[in-house]
Design a protein around this motif. Sequence first.
Motif, PDB file in Angstrom:
ATOM      1  N   TRP A  76       0.821  -1.222   0.000  1.00 17.87           N
ATOM      2  CA  TRP A  76       0.000   0.000   0.000  1.00 17.87           C
ATOM      3  C   TRP A  76       0.853   1.271   0.000  1.00 17.87           C
ATOM      4  O   TRP A  76       0.315   2.375   0.081  1.00 17.87           O
ATOM      5  CB  TRP A  76      -0.958   0.005   1.201  1.00 17.87           C
ATOM      6  CG  TRP A  76      -0.375  -0.478   2.499  1.00 17.87           C
ATOM      7  CD1 TRP A  76      -0.545  -1.724   3.038  1.00 17.87           C
ATOM      8  CD2 TRP A  76       0.466   0.242   3.409  1.00 17.87           C
ATOM      9  NE1 TRP A  76       0.139  -1.808   4.229  1.00 17.87           N
ATOM     10  CE2 TRP A  76       0.760  -0.624   4.481  1.00 17.87           C
ATOM     11  CE3 TRP A  76       0.985   1.536   3.421  1.00 17.87           C
ATOM     12  CZ2 TRP A  76       1.560  -0.238   5.548  1.00 17.87           C
ATOM     13  CZ3 TRP A  76       1.782   1.922   4.478  1.00 17.87           C
ATOM     14  CH2 TRP A  76       2.059   1.040   5.535  1.00 17.87           C
ATOM     15  N   CYS A  77       2.150   1.112  -0.101  1.00 12.41           N
ATOM     16  CA  CYS A  77       3.055   2.269  -0.014  1.00 12.41           C
ATOM     17  C   CYS A  77       3.520   2.661  -1.417  1.00 12.41           C
ATOM     18  O   CYS A  77       4.345   1.959  -2.013  1.00 12.41           O
ATOM     19  CB  CYS A  77       4.230   1.898   0.895  1.00 12.41           C
ATOM     20  SG  CYS A  77       5.611   3.034   0.804  1.00 12.41           S
ATOM     21  N   GLU A  78       2.952   3.731  -1.933  1.00  6.92           N
ATOM     22  CA  GLU A  78       3.301   4.168  -3.296  1.00  6.92           C
ATOM     23  C   GLU A  78       4.789   4.524  -3.451  1.00  6.92           C
ATOM     24  O   GLU A  78       5.408   4.128  -4.429  1.00  6.92           O
ATOM     25  CB  GLU A  78       2.433   5.361  -3.706  1.00  6.92           C
ATOM     26  CG  GLU A  78       1.074   4.956  -4.246  1.00  6.92           C
ATOM     27  CD  GLU A  78       1.142   4.342  -5.632  1.00  6.92           C
ATOM     28  OE1 GLU A  78       1.930   4.808  -6.455  1.00  6.92           O
ATOM     29  OE2 GLU A  78       0.397   3.382  -5.875  1.00  6.92           O
ATOM     30  N   PRO A  79       5.382   5.266  -2.510  1.00  2.00           N
ATOM     31  CA  PRO A  79       6.809   5.574  -2.678  1.00  2.00           C
ATOM     32  C   PRO A  79       7.675   4.302  -2.717  1.00  2.00           C
ATOM     33  O   PRO A  79       8.691   4.274  -3.412  1.00  2.00           O
ATOM     34  CB  PRO A  79       7.150   6.430  -1.446  1.00  2.00           C
ATOM     35  CG  PRO A  79       5.846   7.005  -1.013  1.00  2.00           C
ATOM     36  CD  PRO A  79       4.825   5.962  -1.329  1.00  2.00           C
ATOM     37  N   LYS A  81       6.844   1.530  -4.046  1.00  2.00           N
ATOM     38  CA  LYS A  81       6.664   0.968  -5.390  1.00  2.00           C
ATOM     39  C   LYS A  81       7.629   1.638  -6.376  1.00  2.00           C
ATOM     40  O   LYS A  81       8.093   1.000  -7.321  1.00  2.00           O
ATOM     41  CB  LYS A  81       5.206   1.208  -5.799  1.00  2.00           C
ATOM     42  CG  LYS A  81       4.749   0.466  -7.005  1.00  2.00           C
ATOM     43  CD  LYS A  81       3.300   0.840  -7.268  1.00  2.00           C
ATOM     44  CE  LYS A  81       3.035   0.876  -8.751  1.00  2.00           C
ATOM     45  NZ  LYS A  81       1.792   1.545  -9.081  1.00  2.00           N
ATOM     46  N   ILE A  82       7.906   2.909  -6.136  1.00  2.18           N
ATOM     47  CA  ILE A  82       8.809   3.645  -7.036  1.00  2.18           C
ATOM     48  C   ILE A  82      10.229   3.087  -6.933  1.00  2.18           C
ATOM     49  O   ILE A  82      10.943   2.988  -7.933  1.00  2.18           O
ATOM     50  CB  ILE A  82       8.820   5.157  -6.656  1.00  2.18           C
ATOM     51  CG1 ILE A  82       7.408   5.730  -6.677  1.00  2.18           C
ATOM     52  CG2 ILE A  82       9.766   5.952  -7.548  1.00  2.18           C
ATOM     53  CD1 ILE A  82       6.690   5.652  -7.991  1.00  2.18           C
ATOM     54  N   LEU A 145       7.128   4.128   5.828  1.00  2.00           N
ATOM     55  CA  LEU A 145       7.739   3.341   4.759  1.00  2.00           C
ATOM     56  C   LEU A 145       7.940   4.220   3.530  1.00  2.00           C
ATOM     57  O   LEU A 145       7.142   5.131   3.316  1.00  2.00           O
ATOM     58  CB  LEU A 145       6.835   2.165   4.395  1.00  2.00           C
ATOM     59  CG  LEU A 145       6.529   1.187   5.530  1.00  2.00           C
ATOM     60  CD1 LEU A 145       5.489   0.185   5.071  1.00  2.00           C
ATOM     61  CD2 LEU A 145       7.777   0.473   6.004  1.00  2.00           C
ATOM     62  N   PRO A 146       8.947   3.985   2.720  1.00  2.02           N
ATOM     63  CA  PRO A 146       9.964   2.955   2.920  1.00  2.02           C
ATOM     64  C   PRO A 146      10.991   3.380   3.971  1.00  2.02           C
ATOM     65  O   PRO A 146      11.236   4.564   4.150  1.00  2.02           O
ATOM     66  CB  PRO A 146      10.623   2.872   1.536  1.00  2.02           C
ATOM     67  CG  PRO A 146      10.445   4.247   0.956  1.00  2.02           C
ATOM     68  CD  PRO A 146       9.137   4.748   1.473  1.00  2.02           C
ATOM     69  N   GLY A 163      11.978   7.145   4.196  1.00  2.00           N
ATOM     70  CA  GLY A 163      11.264   7.764   3.083  1.00  2.00           C
ATOM     71  C   GLY A 163      11.982   7.527   1.762  1.00  2.00           C
ATOM     72  O   GLY A 163      13.077   6.954   1.713  1.00  2.00           O
ATOM     73  N   LEU A 164      11.329   7.982   0.723  1.00  2.00           N
ATOM     74  CA  LEU A 164      11.856   7.783  -0.633  1.00  2.00           C
ATOM     75  C   LEU A 164      13.005   8.737  -0.916  1.00  2.00           C
ATOM     76  O   LEU A 164      12.908   9.929  -0.646  1.00  2.00           O
ATOM     77  CB  LEU A 164      10.725   8.022  -1.637  1.00  2.00           C
ATOM     78  CG  LEU A 164      11.089   7.943  -3.110  1.00  2.00           C
ATOM     79  CD1 LEU A 164      11.457   6.529  -3.505  1.00  2.00           C
ATOM     80  CD2 LEU A 164       9.936   8.436  -3.968  1.00  2.00           C
TER      81      LEU A 164
ATOM     82  N   TYR B  72      -4.359  -2.451  -4.507  1.00  2.00           N
ATOM     83  CA  TYR B  72      -3.476  -2.682  -3.360  1.00  2.00           C
ATOM     84  C   TYR B  72      -3.429  -1.484  -2.414  1.00  2.00           C
ATOM     85  O   TYR B  72      -2.841  -1.561  -1.346  1.00  2.00           O
ATOM     86  CB  TYR B  72      -2.063  -3.052  -3.833  1.00  2.00           C
ATOM     87  CG  TYR B  72      -1.463  -2.073  -4.812  1.00  2.00           C
ATOM     88  CD1 TYR B  72      -0.878  -0.896  -4.365  1.00  2.00           C
ATOM     89  CD2 TYR B  72      -1.495  -2.317  -6.181  1.00  2.00           C
ATOM     90  CE1 TYR B  72      -0.352   0.013  -5.254  1.00  2.00           C
ATOM     91  CE2 TYR B  72      -0.973  -1.407  -7.088  1.00  2.00           C
ATOM     92  CZ  TYR B  72      -0.391  -0.250  -6.616  1.00  2.00           C
ATOM     93  OH  TYR B  72       0.122   0.651  -7.488  1.00  2.00           O
ATOM     94  N   ALA B 147       6.911  11.788   0.630  1.00  2.00           N
ATOM     95  CA  ALA B 147       8.044  10.864   0.475  1.00  2.00           C
ATOM     96  C   ALA B 147       7.884   9.559   1.230  1.00  2.00           C
ATOM     97  O   ALA B 147       8.692   8.654   1.055  1.00  2.00           O
ATOM     98  CB  ALA B 147       9.337  11.546   0.941  1.00  2.00           C
ATOM     99  N   ALA B 148       6.876   9.455   2.071  1.00  2.00           N
ATOM    100  CA  ALA B 148       6.747   8.238   2.879  1.00  2.00           C
ATOM    101  C   ALA B 148       5.283   7.951   3.171  1.00  2.00           C
ATOM    102  O   ALA B 148       4.432   8.837   3.079  1.00  2.00           O
ATOM    103  CB  ALA B 148       7.518   8.404   4.197  1.00  2.00           C
ATOM    104  N   CYS B 149       5.006   6.704   3.514  1.00  2.00           N
ATOM    105  CA  CYS B 149       3.656   6.303   3.893  1.00  2.00           C
ATOM    106  C   CYS B 149       3.665   5.754   5.310  1.00  2.00           C
ATOM    107  O   CYS B 149       4.684   5.241   5.782  1.00  2.00           O
ATOM    108  CB  CYS B 149       3.120   5.256   2.924  1.00  2.00           C
ATOM    109  SG  CYS B 149       2.738   5.953   1.311  1.00  2.00           S
TER     110      CYS B 149
END
Lengths: 187, 182
Positions: A76-79, A81-82, A145-146, A163-164, B72, B147-149
């Motif tokens: 569920w974490c878009e960053p 996925k990048i 995440l990440p 973070g990304l 997802y 930048a983060a989730c």
Amino acid sequence: MKRDPVVLMVVAMVVSLMLVFGFHMARKSDGQAAASVGDLKGKPAPDFTLQSLDGKSVHLSDFRGKAVLLNFWATWCEPCKIEMPWFVELQKQYGPEGLQIVGISADEGDSKDGVSEFAHNMGVNYPILLGKEAVVDAYGGVQFLPTTFYIDRNGKVVDRVFGLKGKGEIEDDVKKALAESQVQAQK
Amino acid sequence: MNRTAFVSALVAAFFLTTIAVAQNMPGRKLPSVTMSPAPLTTIIQGKPGTVELHFRIGSGFHINSNTPKAEYLIPTALKLDAPTDIVVGKITYPPGEDASFPFAPDEKLSVYSGEFTLSVLVRPLHNVVPSKYMFRGQLKYQACDNAACYPPKQLPVEFEVKIVKAPPPPKKNPPQSPHAHR
């Protein structure tokens, strides 16, 4: 009863200092995990045993002798996925030099199939492990995440990144982890 | 300026300074979603009524809408427990805002940011005793910044509904005989 304004002022200041201290402690407890993660830098990475998507038990110590990029992520974490295609490329490029990328999924326990399908669709070429709370806690309770740890060939945490970040920065950290290991080996 | 006024001004300045310092303390900000206290809604026995719930997302964060663009992603969803003999009907979510973020500039995500409102349809059955009833539930959401989730969270939600008796049906006048007034 007549109260001295100066006494009142001092009491007010003490109360406000207590409020600020309480606020700060609350913030600190929210960020406790991040703080303890910081403490891992330069220390041995906590070993763990986790199940991979194909059902095997994988220990971090299995990768001793390699520089490990340990990436906490979730579907569920878009960053996150990048980053994955970059990790795939980095694994191809630096694998022969001794890099091992390992993904730890923070998805809920019953989502193995979803994680597996996601990883397959992303063309992941490195092991994905199913995370457990105890492991997350050992790495400082990953709050966002990440989160990525760079571990040298001797199993020491070289760096951690929240973070990304850009691909270039990740590659620099990978090179640093590989170089750090060589420096330590020469000592 | 007399002494009391000076001391008051000093204390006020100190409070303002400490608050400002506290708000600027270093450390990564965590996402927050809060619900405004819902005003009491009055609904008639046996008739449907709508309750509006207002939420606010902390600045710099977004959460997925109820209909994110990928399976997802975790949708924002409200789950409610209704009191006996009161039915919770359709929950209406606002459409998400199509937004792209620095981590994926070419991709559009359906998100909520700032404030958003959910509408809950409540239908008390005819036999519900007129009174106030508390509804409780949870709003599940998953927040990210640029930048983060952050792991999914559940926000406790509660609101009160007042069920009142249906007004008596209007009395029909009995048909009058054309010979009544002679």
